[in-house]
Every structure is written in structure tokens, then in C-alpha cells.
Motif scaffolding. Structure first.
Motif, PDB file in Angstrom:
ATOM      1  N   LEU A  96       0.830  -1.205   0.000  1.00 30.41           N
ATOM      2  CA  LEU A  96       0.000   0.000   0.000  1.00 30.41           C
ATOM      3  C   LEU A  96       0.866   1.257   0.000  1.00 30.41           C
ATOM      4  N   THR A  97       0.569   2.195  -0.890  1.00 30.95           N
ATOM      5  CA  THR A  97       1.286   3.468  -0.895  1.00 30.95           C
ATOM      6  C   THR A  97       0.842   4.304   0.295  1.00 30.95           C
ATOM      7  N   GLY A 106       7.209   9.185   2.398  1.00 34.01           N
ATOM      8  CA  GLY A 106       6.280   8.187   1.914  1.00 34.01           C
ATOM      9  C   GLY A 106       7.006   6.933   1.471  1.00 34.01           C
ATOM     10  N   LEU A 107       6.269   5.834   1.408  1.00 30.74           N
ATOM     11  CA  LEU A 107       6.854   4.566   0.969  1.00 30.74           C
ATOM     12  C   LEU A 107       5.781   3.556   0.627  1.00 30.74           C
ATOM     13  N   GLU A 108       6.258   2.418   0.125  1.00 32.59           N
ATOM     14  CA  GLU A 108       5.419   1.257  -0.144  1.00 32.59           C
ATOM     15  C   GLU A 108       6.075   0.065   0.526  1.00 32.59           C
ATOM     16  N   PRO A 109       5.495  -0.451   1.604  1.00 33.59           N
ATOM     17  CA  PRO A 109       6.114  -1.559   2.333  1.00 33.59           C
ATOM     18  C   PRO A 109       6.021  -2.851   1.525  1.00 33.59           C
ATOM     19  N   LEU A 137       0.395  -3.319  11.301  1.00 33.29           N
ATOM     20  CA  LEU A 137       1.617  -4.102  11.167  1.00 33.29           C
ATOM     21  C   LEU A 137       2.161  -3.977   9.755  1.00 33.29           C
ATOM     22  N   VAL A 138       3.469  -3.745   9.678  1.00 33.15           N
ATOM     23  CA  VAL A 138       4.179  -3.701   8.400  1.00 33.15           C
ATOM     24  C   VAL A 138       5.298  -4.735   8.447  1.00 33.15           C
ATOM     25  N   ILE A 139       5.501  -5.433   7.339  1.00 30.77           N
ATOM     26  CA  ILE A 139       6.594  -6.395   7.242  1.00 30.77           C
ATOM     27  C   ILE A 139       7.527  -5.975   6.119  1.00 30.77           C
ATOM     28  N   GLU A 140       8.813  -5.947   6.427  1.00 31.45           N
ATOM     29  CA  GLU A 140       9.831  -5.579   5.450  1.00 31.45           C
ATOM     30  C   GLU A 140      10.870  -6.689   5.357  1.00 31.45           C
ATOM     31  N   VAL A 141      11.200  -7.095   4.132  1.00 39.22           N
ATOM     32  CA  VAL A 141      12.340  -7.963   3.874  1.00 39.22           C
ATOM     33  C   VAL A 141      13.474  -7.075   3.385  1.00 39.22           C
TER      34      VAL A 141
END
Length: 232
Positions: A96-97, A106-109, A137-141
Motif C-alpha cells: 500500500l502506498t 512516503g513509501l510502499e512496504p 503491522l508492516v513487514i519488510e524484507v
């Protein structure tokens, strides 16, 4: 696309020496205006493969490879299994932007979820972060050594919890009470009763027994934990 981007100063980051596999390609551009970032989002649309992150004139363009995307897709399935075992709801919104125009961040996770606030945003097609809460909750690799530090962006967005998967291990971060920085934690805000740090083990297990089999194994593990808690 008509917008001319500034030339790159630190061209390509593939993390070939530190990581066993190249899981993403990152390009970091300097001297990019917020207006250029917003125009880039608009002109490239929602169906592109790349993901963007912006803060303080820095624009990161990340191209995910198979080793990046597979754990993200699997985490979506694993969280769905947890949600089902807990008889809860969640809303999965992928990359999601998310933007904070006032702070020009801003970002896109890699992926994000509404869990505690799912009912608040259920059925809402156009999220407005001045009105609606951010994802729970956001998950980042992130297996790149020179990737853009996204914590200031998430702080501006007030995302309460981040799981960062790096080289096969996961770190949990909570936004502090002052909403000024992230601190590492042992437990999840969303799933405080569950040992979610075990999740990377199921990602690795999927490589041997298959993704759906790994999801079923996780469901068994969750049921075991819940049964043990019920005995106490």
C-alpha cells in the motif's frame, strides 16, 4: 513517463557480498523533490513491480527478486493462518502506498496489515491517513546493506509495529509512546501471546515441505500454544 529524474549518486545495491543471495536490487537517487516523487507514483501506477520510498530528498527504487517476494507472499499466508486460529479478522493491503505530505515522507512496504483496527477501515477503498489509522503491522524484507533507512518514514506515518526479516531472522519493532522512534521488542503488539519470532522457521520449512504444508504446521503450532495457555 515525462519526468526526468536526477542522476544517481550511489547507483546499484545488490548486497552480493554480505547476503548469500541477491534478493532485491536497489537504486538510491539524491536531490529528488517531493513533487517528482508524487508524479512518479501517479505516472507509474499501482501495477508496477518496483517499490518506492522517499524522505529528505532521497528516493529509493527497489526491484524485488524471487528471494524477496517468496517470503513476503508466505508471510501473508502465515498471518492468515494465525488469524484463523485466533478467530480474528485482518485486512491485508500488500504494498500500500503510504504518504505523509506535511513531512514529505512516503513509501510502499513489502506488505502491511490492519489487525487491531481492521473494523475501522473495513470496506474503505480510499484510505486517508489524516482520517484513518495507519496499518497496524508492516513487514519488510531487507537483505541489502545500503538500503534507505525507512524508520523515519514509518515514524512520520505512525505505524505502531514493524517486523523486519533480514538474512532469515526477524526483528520486532514498536513505535515508542512518544511516537518518536522505534525500539526492538520480544513480543508482537498484534499477537502478544504467540512466539511470532518462530515464523522465519516456517519460511525455511516451506522450502523443504511446500508452502501449504508449512502453513498447516504453523496452524498446529498456534493451536499448541493456545492450548498450553488455556492450561495456565
Amino acid at each position: 513517463m515525462t519526468t526526468a529524474l536526477p542522476k544517481t549518486n550511489a547507483a546499484l545495491s545488490t548486497a552480493t557480498s554480505a547476503a548469500p543471495l541477491t534478493t532485491e536490487i536497489r537504486v538510491l537517487l539524491e536531490g529528488v523533490s517531493w513533487e517528482t516523487f508524487e508524479q512518479l507514483l501517479e505516472e507509474t501506477g499501482d501495477q508496477r513491480h518496483q517499490r518506492f520510498a522517499y524522505r529528505d530528498g532521497l528516493l529509493e527504487i527497489m526491484v524485488p527478486l524471487a528471494g524477496h517476494e517468496e517470503p513476503i507472499r508466505l508471510f501473508d499466508q502465515l498471518l492468515a493462518a494465525i488469524i484463523d486460529e485466533l478467530e480474528l479478522e485482518f485486512r491485508s493491503l500488500g504494498s500500500l502506498t503510504m504518504k505523509n505530505p506535511k513531512q514529505k515522507k512516503g513509501l510502499e512496504p513489502d506488505c502491511c496489515f490492519y489487525i487491531q483496527n481492521e473494523a475501522v477501515v473495513r470496506g474503505v477503498d480510499a484510505l486517508d491517513f489524516e482520517v484513518h489509522p495507519p496499518p497496524d503491522l508492516v513487514i519488510e524484507v531487507d537483505n541489502s546493506n545500503s538500503s534507505l533507512n525507512k524508520f523515519p518514514i514509518y515514524t512520520a506515518l505512525k505505524v505502531p509495529e514493524i517486523w523486519r526479516l533480514r538474512y532469515g531472522s526477524m526483528t520486532i519493532y514498536h513505535l515508542n509512546a512518544e511516537q518518536s522512534e522505534y525500539k526492538t521488542q520480544d513480543k508482537s503488539l498484534a499477537f502478544s501471546q504467540l512466539p511470532v519470532q518462530e515464523l522465519p522457521q516456517f519460511v525455511e520449512q516451506a522450502k523443504k515441505i511446500g508452502q501449504r504444508a508449512a502453513v498447516r504446521e504453523l496452524a498446529k503450532r498456534v493451536r499448541q500454544v493456545l492450548a498450553d495457555l488455556a492450561k495456565d
